[in-house]
Design a protein around this motif. Sequence first.
Motif, PDB file in Angstrom:
ATOM      1  N   SER A 104      54.499  36.252  39.826  1.00  0.00           N
ATOM      2  CA  SER A 104      53.036  36.597  40.020  1.00  0.00           C
ATOM      3  C   SER A 104      52.448  37.211  41.098  1.00  0.00           C
ATOM      4  N   ARG A 105      53.358  37.331  42.018  1.00  0.00           N
ATOM      5  CA  ARG A 105      52.832  38.122  43.281  1.00  0.00           C
ATOM      6  C   ARG A 105      53.446  39.440  43.462  1.00  0.00           C
ATOM      7  N   MET A 106      54.145  39.859  42.415  1.00  0.00           N
ATOM      8  CA  MET A 106      54.740  41.023  42.415  1.00  0.00           C
ATOM      9  C   MET A 106      53.953  42.283  42.561  1.00  0.00           C
ATOM     10  N   SER A 107      54.156  43.420  43.288  1.00  0.00           N
ATOM     11  CA  SER A 107      53.378  44.427  43.343  1.00  0.00           C
ATOM     12  C   SER A 107      53.518  45.147  42.168  1.00  0.00           C
ATOM     13  N   GLU A 108      52.560  46.193  41.981  1.00  0.00           N
ATOM     14  CA  GLU A 108      52.446  46.867  40.772  1.00  0.00           C
ATOM     15  C   GLU A 108      53.524  47.973  40.620  1.00  0.00           C
ATOM     16  N   GLY A 109      54.204  47.684  39.435  1.00  0.00           N
ATOM     17  CA  GLY A 109      55.453  48.797  39.162  1.00  0.00           C
ATOM     18  C   GLY A 109      56.608  47.831  39.616  1.00  0.00           C
ATOM     19  N   GLN A 110      56.815  46.698  40.226  1.00  0.00           N
ATOM     20  CA  GLN A 110      58.033  46.101  40.424  1.00  0.00           C
ATOM     21  C   GLN A 110      58.497  45.379  39.238  1.00  0.00           C
ATOM     22  N   ASP A 111      59.609  45.733  38.931  1.00  0.00           N
ATOM     23  CA  ASP A 111      60.235  44.929  37.808  1.00  0.00           C
ATOM     24  C   ASP A 111      61.342  44.126  38.118  1.00  0.00           C
ATOM     25  N   LYS A 112      61.864  43.786  39.337  1.00  0.00           N
ATOM     26  CA  LYS A 112      63.166  43.056  39.602  1.00  0.00           C
ATOM     27  C   LYS A 112      62.712  41.992  40.634  1.00  0.00           C
ATOM     28  N   ILE A 113      63.340  40.970  40.576  1.00  0.00           N
ATOM     29  CA  ILE A 113      63.406  40.162  41.470  1.00  0.00           C
ATOM     30  C   ILE A 113      64.393  40.325  42.634  1.00  0.00           C
TER      31      ILE A 113
END
Length: 618
Positions: free
Chosen positions: A415-424
Amino acid sequence: MSTNTETRGFETEVNQLLKLMIHSLYSNSEIFLRELISNASDACDKLRFEAGKNDALLQSDPDLKIQIDLDKDSKTLTIRDNGIGMSRDEVIENIGTIARSGTKAFMEAMQSQDKDDASLIGQFGVGFYSAFIVADEVKLVTRKAGLDASAGVVWTSSGDGQYTIADETVARRGTEIVLTLREEHAEFLQAYRVKSVVTKYSDHIMFPIEMAKEGDEEGYEAVNSATALWQRSAKDIGDDEYKSFYKTITHDYSDPMLWIHNKVEGTLEYTGLFFIPERAPFDLYERETTDGIRLYVQRVFIMEDTKKLMPRYLRFVRGLVDTNDLPLNVSREILQDSRTLDKIRSGSVKKVLSALADLAKNDADKYLEFWKTFGAVLKEGVGEEYSQRDALLKLFRMRTSHDDDGWHSFADVVSRMSEGQDKIYYLSADNLSAAKQSPHLEWFKKKGIEVVLFTDRVDEWMMSYLHEFEGKSFVNIAKSGLDLDQIDEEGKQAREEKAKTAAPLLERLKTALGEKVDEVRVSSRLVDSPACIVLSEHEMAMYMQNLLRQAGHDAPESKPNLEINPDHAVIQKIEHIADEDVFAQWAELLLDQSILAEGGQLQNGADFVKRMNQLMLG
């Protein structure tokens, strides 16, 4: 008349145990009765199971029960059962010595915790010895079911370092324990006191616990309810009854954290009653333990085998399953391939995981206490049971680089990922401090990108089975293949330029280090550190390799990549060193420091210190 009499000495550990019990558990003396009744109940359970295959074992005494007699004149308290009984060899094995690791583990736990922690006795399987808390002398008379009266055995001890054992004719099968009470424990010669202890600890024992009728009446009467609590409707059972039953079957002195009571009806009928302990059992990390879940068929105890009734990653769950869909004479071999039991197991697992999910949703603080105690074991389920992987991942809690003290779910991180980030992004380390200080985190901290920090020893293994969560793939920031271009396109050109400029330095470092490294390259992850090591995607972390070697196991040899930060002052200094011998010393120092930073072990620590001292002196 006794024959074949011999006097034997206790094992050293048994002597230590007796002294510890007598002096440490004085204030909880009543628990001796709980333990001896529990043992008697187990003996009746075992006979009932064996009689399913051989009804001749019950002979003319089919009604299993436990009786307690009080004799104020002789100052004795007697507990007898008409259960399975023991042979001479079994008495020596089970009473005269304490096999396995239970005794030593019990004493270590007792000495490291509060001295009056009575909960530990039953958990460690040393309950019989609690009789010496209140007794000057303990006499055990037993005869195994199916053996002749002449096969009886008498065992006697004053807890003074030795015991006497003899053969004797015993008319009845089962076991009788006679305790000669010390003066200060004369309260247990009062019927009302004994009844209060039975009600407190053993009311739910399924066999009648009988005492002599009071007044002028002759005979015995039951002083416990002797009903299967789990067969009653959950709405009719109070919290205190659940807690009392839990303590009876687990010997735990603490209340359970939560319980799950469910009844399934339809094509398959069974009742499950499961408890989550408040604290970890002493053998939590012994994966082959069988304690945990009992199987009953039509209220008849069949077996206790956690592996068949509950997966290994839920081995901390205590309780039972009772079903009518298996025959009473079912064998363990048949159970190994029982589809009925497989379905019961599947349904039970789902029920337990669902209850944990509800706890996490409704009481986050209490769930966090559960996670801190049992989370590392729950993680094993990722590799053990693929069908429950999604449910398990929602239960996981982790530390992250964004918070010093908090615990977070994978959903929180997404939920806190930055825009465009698709990986943990994640990092594993030996402890939280090492993880937070890892040079691999530097670029992510600078960019404000959250990284999950794993610090349990099971995590490296677990992550080899995990590939994604809700469509977001997992990436280890300490391994090769880290591609930052997707989330930092602006810095891509700068990184490429640095690599070109540093090419001669990279070549010199590789020449100096030779076969100690696979490759030397410019790092895209370093900001404040001069260098770090990076392993290939499938190599084991350095700290895990070190742990394996310390435990006496073989660990695969790694040939790491060395990544450098050309902007760092140390790297810039090294680059201008003309003397190749001195340059090689600095290269070795960089590599060694990077290995240590990752929790690895140097092959020669003395060489490292000598090299560092020489370079410090210039």
